[in-house]
Design a protein around this motif. Structure first.
Motif, PDB file in Angstrom:
ATOM      1  N   ASN A   1       0.813  -1.215   0.000  1.00  0.00           N
ATOM      2  CA  ASN A   1       0.000   0.000   0.000  1.00  0.00           C
ATOM      3  C   ASN A   1       0.846   1.264   0.000  1.00  0.00           C
ATOM      4  OD1 ASN A   1      -2.422  -1.278  -0.167  1.00  0.00           O
ATOM      5  ND2 ASN A   1      -2.759  -1.371   2.032  1.00  0.00           N
ATOM      6  N   CYS A   2       2.089   1.152   0.434  1.00  0.00           N
ATOM      7  CA  CYS A   2       3.028   2.295   0.372  1.00  0.00           C
ATOM      8  C   CYS A   2       3.760   2.331  -0.972  1.00  0.00           C
ATOM      9  CB  CYS A   2       4.050   2.216   1.504  1.00  0.00           C
ATOM     10  SG  CYS A   2       3.393   2.621   3.127  1.00  0.00           S
ATOM     11  N   GLY A   3       3.354   1.493  -1.924  1.00  0.00           N
ATOM     12  CA  GLY A   3       3.927   1.549  -3.268  1.00  0.00           C
ATOM     13  C   GLY A   3       5.094   0.610  -3.501  1.00  0.00           C
ATOM     14  N   GLY A   4       5.367  -0.276  -2.555  1.00  0.00           N
ATOM     15  CA  GLY A   4       6.489  -1.213  -2.716  1.00  0.00           C
ATOM     16  C   GLY A   4       6.228  -2.217  -3.834  1.00  0.00           C
ATOM     17  N   ASP A   5       7.260  -2.449  -4.609  1.00  0.00           N
ATOM     18  CA  ASP A   5       7.183  -3.412  -5.703  1.00  0.00           C
ATOM     19  C   ASP A   5       7.762  -4.721  -5.156  1.00  0.00           C
ATOM     20  OD1 ASP A   5       7.158  -4.668  -8.107  1.00  0.00           O
ATOM     21  OD2 ASP A   5       8.885  -3.588  -8.935  1.00  0.00           O
ATOM     22  N   GLY A   6       6.880  -5.696  -4.906  1.00  0.00           N
ATOM     23  CA  GLY A   6       7.307  -6.865  -4.132  1.00  0.00           C
ATOM     24  C   GLY A   6       7.738  -8.063  -4.952  1.00  0.00           C
ATOM     25  N   GLU A   7       8.643  -8.846  -4.361  1.00  0.00           N
ATOM     26  CA  GLU A   7       9.034 -10.129  -4.958  1.00  0.00           C
ATOM     27  C   GLU A   7       9.388 -11.090  -3.834  1.00  0.00           C
ATOM     28  OE1 GLU A   7      12.752 -10.138  -7.030  1.00  0.00           O
ATOM     29  OE2 GLU A   7      13.664  -8.740  -5.645  1.00  0.00           O
ATOM     30  N   TRP A   8       9.250 -12.369  -4.092  1.00  0.00           N
ATOM     31  CA  TRP A   8       9.597 -13.402  -3.125  1.00  0.00           C
ATOM     32  C   TRP A   8      10.913 -14.000  -3.561  1.00  0.00           C
ATOM     33  CZ3 TRP A   8       8.534 -19.139  -3.234  1.00  0.00           C
ATOM     34  CH2 TRP A   8       8.793 -19.712  -1.980  1.00  0.00           C
ATOM     35  N   ASP A   9      11.898 -14.029  -2.651  1.00  0.00           N
ATOM     36  CA  ASP A   9      13.204 -14.557  -3.058  1.00  0.00           C
ATOM     37  C   ASP A   9      13.377 -16.009  -2.627  1.00  0.00           C
ATOM     38  OD1 ASP A   9      13.769 -14.527  -0.381  1.00  0.00           O
ATOM     39  OD2 ASP A   9      15.351 -13.017  -0.488  1.00  0.00           O
ATOM     40  N   GLY A  10      12.262 -16.651  -2.271  1.00  0.00           N
ATOM     41  CA  GLY A  10      12.339 -18.051  -1.867  1.00  0.00           C
ATOM     42  C   GLY A  10      12.434 -18.203  -0.366  1.00  0.00           C
ATOM     43  N   TYR A  11      12.659 -17.088   0.328  1.00  0.00           N
ATOM     44  CA  TYR A  11      12.816 -17.131   1.779  1.00  0.00           C
ATOM     45  C   TYR A  11      12.040 -16.004   2.436  1.00  0.00           C
ATOM     46  CZ  TYR A  11      15.409 -15.868   6.068  1.00  0.00           C
ATOM     47  OH  TYR A  11      15.762 -15.479   7.331  1.00  0.00           O
ATOM     48  N   LYS A  12      12.132 -14.804   1.864  1.00  0.00           N
ATOM     49  CA  LYS A  12      11.447 -13.639   2.418  1.00  0.00           C
ATOM     50  C   LYS A  12      10.881 -12.805   1.273  1.00  0.00           C
ATOM     51  CE  LYS A  12      15.938 -11.311   2.672  1.00  0.00           C
ATOM     52  NZ  LYS A  12      16.525 -12.124   1.617  1.00  0.00           N
ATOM     53  N   LEU A  13      10.035 -11.815   1.656  1.00  0.00           N
ATOM     54  CA  LEU A  13       9.500 -10.908   0.644  1.00  0.00           C
ATOM     55  C   LEU A  13      10.369  -9.659   0.619  1.00  0.00           C
ATOM     56  CD1 LEU A  13       5.705 -11.213   1.536  1.00  0.00           C
ATOM     57  CD2 LEU A  13       6.857 -12.182  -0.465  1.00  0.00           C
ATOM     58  N   ALA A  14      10.677  -9.197  -0.574  1.00  0.00           N
ATOM     59  CA  ALA A  14      11.459  -7.957  -0.729  1.00  0.00           C
ATOM     60  C   ALA A  14      10.592  -6.944  -1.461  1.00  0.00           C
ATOM     61  CB  ALA A  14      12.732  -8.237  -1.525  1.00  0.00           C
ATOM     62  N   PHE A  15      10.530  -5.716  -0.931  1.00  0.00           N
ATOM     63  CA  PHE A  15       9.747  -4.646  -1.555  1.00  0.00           C
ATOM     64  C   PHE A  15      10.704  -3.519  -1.930  1.00  0.00           C
ATOM     65  CE2 PHE A  15       6.919  -7.011   1.110  1.00  0.00           C
ATOM     66  CZ  PHE A  15       5.795  -7.161   0.318  1.00  0.00           C
ATOM     67  N   HIS A  16      10.572  -3.061  -3.174  1.00  0.00           N
ATOM     68  CA  HIS A  16      11.524  -2.063  -3.696  1.00  0.00           C
ATOM     69  C   HIS A  16      10.825  -0.746  -4.024  1.00  0.00           C
ATOM     70  CE1 HIS A  16      14.265  -5.465  -4.191  1.00  0.00           C
ATOM     71  NE2 HIS A  16      13.299  -6.088  -4.820  1.00  0.00           N
ATOM     72  N   TRP A  17      11.547   0.349  -3.798  1.00  0.00           N
ATOM     73  CA  TRP A  17      11.051   1.684  -4.180  1.00  0.00           C
ATOM     74  C   TRP A  17      12.128   2.432  -4.963  1.00  0.00           C
ATOM     75  CZ3 TRP A  17       9.914  -0.698   0.265  1.00  0.00           C
ATOM     76  CH2 TRP A  17       8.565  -0.730   0.666  1.00  0.00           C
TER      77      TRP A  17
END
Ligand SMILES: CC(C)(COP(=O)(O)OP(=O)(O)OC[C@H]1O[C@@H](n2cnc3c(N)ncnc32)[C@H](O)[C@@H]1OP(=O)(O)O)[C@@H](O)C(=O)NCCC(=O)NCCS
Length: 196
Positions: free
Chosen positions: A149-165
């Motif tokens: 909701n804060c605009g993070g572009d998310g991906e799953w790296d197989g272990y955790k979620l990463a959100f990029h801005w």
């Protein structure tokens, strides 16, 4: 740059937003102790109990060109801390930083996290950072939803979620009330944190 802001939460509570300093050690340690085990685990990814170690305390209360931790404080309270958030510059890429945030359980959902996120965004930009990444555990659905909701572009790296801005791209903000709050804090605070 101004390093002490007086603002109001959306419920009208006046709060102070400023970087943590050495004198805050006791408040930070006690706030950490009062986090629920779940919130502590979601932020620090370890079940180390109620004591925050000295090494991490040192890192949180000492600010520098490669790290900042900002806190939201309600001076009317016996324990003033409501939440804190940090950015840490990537040692291999000075234009990139990792971000993290933690809000006391009873203060979640009051807009504290979104206010802190705007402060991180602007102070990181001011330090020459143009991209940020925040990580969450997969089961931390609340944080993941908030970061999206804060605009993070998310991906799953197989272990955790990463959100990029990309901090220069405000078009990434979705049409959610959290993003609207974030955009409004960015507009309000940028004259003092980015340009001031
Ligand atoms: C994740 C976390 C930092 C979010 O902080 P917060 O202060 O609760 O966040 P906010 O109040 O700004 O926004 C959260 C919710 O408030 C509500 N909200 C936000 N703006 C609102 C508004 N204008 N009107 C009504 N409700 C609103 C929304 O429900 C929002 O949730 P959603 O965006 O997921 O739908 C907090 O939940 C936390 O500390 N969790 C434990 C630690 C953790 O998981 N950290 C990892 C993050 S890197």
């Amino acid at each position: 740059m101004k390093d002490r802001l007086e603002v109001m939460l959306r419920d009208g509570t006046p709060v102070i937003v400023r970087p943590l300093v050495e004198e805050d050690r006791a408040v930070v340690a006690e706030s950490y102790r009062r986090l629920s085990p779940e919130a502590r685990y979601h932020r620090f990814w370890t079940r180390t109990g109620e004591m925050l170690g000295d090494a991490l305390l040192d890192r949180l209360v000492h600010q520098g060109p490669n790290h900042m931790t900002w806190a939201v404080l309600d001076p009317a309270r016996e324990l003033p801390g409501l939440g804190a958030a940090s950015w840490w510059r990537d040692v291999n890429d000075e234009s990139h930083a990792e971000v993290s945030a933690s809000v006391l359980d009873r203060d979640q959902g009051r807009g504290v996290g979104t206010l802190l996120f705007a402060v991180l965004w602007l102070t990181a930009m001011r330090a020459g950072i143009s991209r940020m990444t925040g990580y969450t555990l997969v089961e931390n659905r609340r944080a993941a939803r908030w970061l999206i909701n804060c605009g993070g572009d998310g991906e799953w790296d197989g272990y955790k979620l990463a959100f990029h801005w990309d901090l220069n791209n405000l078009d990434c903000l979705p049409e959610t009330h959290t993003a609207a709050d974030l955009a409004s804090w960015l507009a309000d605070l940028s004259p003092v944190l980015l340009e001031g």
